[in-house]
Write a protein that holds these residues in place. Structure first.
Motif, PDB file in Angstrom:
ATOM      1  N   ALA A   2       3.584   4.732 -14.286  1.00 59.31           N
ATOM      2  CA  ALA A   2       2.419   3.716 -14.525  1.00 59.31           C
ATOM      3  C   ALA A   2       3.041   2.607 -14.788  1.00 59.31           C
ATOM      4  N   ILE A   3       4.199   2.389 -15.627  1.00 62.34           N
ATOM      5  CA  ILE A   3       4.980   1.384 -15.650  1.00 62.34           C
ATOM      6  C   ILE A   3       5.440   0.464 -14.315  1.00 62.34           C
ATOM      7  N   GLU A   4       5.843   1.279 -13.230  1.00 59.44           N
ATOM      8  CA  GLU A   4       5.852   0.682 -11.719  1.00 59.44           C
ATOM      9  C   GLU A   4       4.733   0.134 -11.326  1.00 59.44           C
ATOM     10  N   LEU A   5       3.603   0.639 -11.762  1.00 60.10           N
ATOM     11  CA  LEU A   5       2.357  -0.034 -11.044  1.00 60.10           C
ATOM     12  C   LEU A   5       1.951  -1.221 -11.772  1.00 60.10           C
ATOM     13  N   GLY A   6       2.410  -1.625 -12.848  1.00 56.03           N
ATOM     14  CA  GLY A   6       2.032  -2.518 -13.660  1.00 56.03           C
ATOM     15  C   GLY A   6       2.475  -2.658 -15.125  1.00 56.03           C
ATOM     16  N   ALA A   7       3.030  -3.747 -15.863  1.00 54.57           N
ATOM     17  CA  ALA A   7       3.216  -3.748 -17.190  1.00 54.57           C
ATOM     18  C   ALA A   7       2.643  -5.217 -17.856  1.00 54.57           C
ATOM     19  N   GLY A   8       1.877  -4.831 -18.929  1.00 55.88           N
ATOM     20  CA  GLY A   8       1.511  -5.829 -19.855  1.00 55.88           C
ATOM     21  C   GLY A   8       0.674  -6.940 -19.048  1.00 55.88           C
ATOM     22  N   THR A   9       1.323  -8.385 -19.115  1.00 56.19           N
ATOM     23  CA  THR A   9       0.432  -9.162 -18.486  1.00 56.19           C
ATOM     24  C   THR A   9       0.952  -9.524 -17.026  1.00 56.19           C
ATOM     25  N   GLN A  10       1.754  -8.600 -16.798  1.00 55.01           N
ATOM     26  CA  GLN A  10       2.193  -8.806 -15.202  1.00 55.01           C
ATOM     27  C   GLN A  10       0.973  -8.683 -14.315  1.00 55.01           C
ATOM     28  N   LYS A  11       0.802  -9.664 -13.240  1.00 53.34           N
ATOM     29  CA  LYS A  11      -0.264  -9.427 -12.419  1.00 53.34           C
ATOM     30  C   LYS A  11       0.140  -9.105 -11.166  1.00 53.34           C
ATOM     31  N   THR A  12      -0.612  -8.179 -10.367  1.00 56.02           N
ATOM     32  CA  THR A  12      -0.481  -7.840  -9.207  1.00 56.02           C
ATOM     33  C   THR A  12      -1.356  -8.174  -8.028  1.00 56.02           C
ATOM     34  N   ASN A  13      -1.368  -7.773  -6.963  1.00 53.17           N
ATOM     35  CA  ASN A  13      -2.251  -8.055  -5.987  1.00 53.17           C
ATOM     36  C   ASN A  13      -3.448  -7.154  -5.842  1.00 53.17           C
ATOM     37  N   HIS A  14      -3.306  -6.179  -6.893  1.00 58.29           N
ATOM     38  CA  HIS A  14      -4.327  -5.149  -6.879  1.00 58.29           C
ATOM     39  C   HIS A  14      -5.154  -5.314  -8.344  1.00 58.29           C
ATOM     40  N   LEU A  15      -6.357  -6.099  -8.228  1.00 62.58           N
ATOM     41  CA  LEU A  15      -7.130  -6.240  -9.493  1.00 62.58           C
ATOM     42  C   LEU A  15      -7.411  -4.980 -10.254  1.00 62.58           C
ATOM     43  N   PHE A  16      -7.778  -4.067  -9.451  1.00 70.67           N
ATOM     44  CA  PHE A  16      -8.322  -2.704 -10.148  1.00 70.67           C
ATOM     45  C   PHE A  16      -7.128  -2.326 -10.839  1.00 70.67           C
ATOM     46  N   ILE A  17      -6.002  -2.221 -10.381  1.00 70.94           N
ATOM     47  CA  ILE A  17      -4.994  -1.439 -11.189  1.00 70.94           C
ATOM     48  C   ILE A  17      -4.671  -2.280 -12.278  1.00 70.94           C
ATOM     49  N   ASP A  18      -4.497  -3.733 -12.057  1.00 68.64           N
ATOM     50  CA  ASP A  18      -4.388  -4.738 -13.366  1.00 68.64           C
ATOM     51  C   ASP A  18      -5.475  -4.363 -14.587  1.00 68.64           C
ATOM     52  N   GLU A  19      -6.630  -4.076 -13.918  1.00 67.68           N
ATOM     53  CA  GLU A  19      -7.581  -4.025 -15.138  1.00 67.68           C
ATOM     54  C   GLU A  19      -7.484  -2.547 -15.934  1.00 67.68           C
ATOM     55  N   ASP A  55       0.673  -1.215   0.026  1.00 60.63           N
ATOM     56  CA  ASP A  55      -0.077  -0.076   0.071  1.00 60.63           C
ATOM     57  C   ASP A  55       0.813   0.996   0.090  1.00 60.63           C
ATOM     58  N   SER A  56       2.055   1.124   0.817  1.00 59.25           N
ATOM     59  CA  SER A  56       2.661   2.503   0.661  1.00 59.25           C
ATOM     60  C   SER A  56       3.473   2.735  -0.534  1.00 59.25           C
ATOM     61  N   LYS A  57       3.783   1.633  -1.466  1.00 57.36           N
ATOM     62  CA  LYS A  57       4.239   2.148  -2.778  1.00 57.36           C
ATOM     63  C   LYS A  57       2.859   2.574  -3.576  1.00 57.36           C
ATOM     64  N   ILE A  58       1.854   1.917  -3.522  1.00 52.19           N
ATOM     65  CA  ILE A  58       0.952   2.601  -4.426  1.00 52.19           C
ATOM     66  C   ILE A  58       0.402   3.968  -3.915  1.00 52.19           C
ATOM     67  N   LYS A  59       0.629   4.307  -2.568  1.00 52.77           N
ATOM     68  CA  LYS A  59       0.042   5.630  -2.293  1.00 52.77           C
ATOM     69  C   LYS A  59       1.086   6.569  -2.714  1.00 52.77           C
TER      70      LYS A  59
END
Length: 140
Positions: A83-100, A37-41
């Protein structure tokens, strides 16, 4: 005897902490990137600051100077990197909303940057960019 109790308490605390780390690591599949959460915030705060700066340039100027244009391009490049640090391409994270939503956001930022860098520059997409943030966050 007192030192033995303190040492025992420290060992128990360390074992407990190690167990918590192990549980957290096993909660997600190995191919999933964990975003705390601290990285996302922190990243969202950086994105917000850049967006406000771009909007301030638009709000305070009827005509965008060459320096301001370069500043907008630089800010859009920073936004792309964040934005790349939050997710790139097919990379999945623990935050579905960001992934979508992150791929569409990155596409919008790239399109805005290219439009501002074009000759003649087009600021329309950059002006709409903060709207894409609002559209995503309003659903939260």
């Amino acid at each position: 005897m007192h030192a033995l109790r303190i040492a025992l308490a420290c060992c128990i605390a360390l074992a407990f902490l190690f167990g918590c780390v192990q549980v957290g690591m096993r909660t997600y599949p190995p191919n999933m990137v964990y975003l705390d959460d601290s990285k996302i915030k922190g990243t969202m705060q950086k994105l917000n600051t850049s967006m406000w700066t771009i909007n301030d340039i638009f709000d305070s100027n009827e005509h965008i100077s060459g320096y301001q244009r370069e500043r907008i391009i630089s800010l859009l490049q920073q936004i792309e990197q964040e934005a790349i640090e939050l997710g790139a391409g097919t990379q999945k994270t623990n935050h579905l909303f960001i992934d979508e939503n992150i791929d569409q956001f990155k596409y919008n930022v790239e399109a805005a940057r290219k439009a501002v860098a074009a000759e003649p520059p087009n600021y329309y997409l950059a002006g709409r960019l903060s709207g894409s943030c609002i559209a995503c966050h309003i659903r939260r």
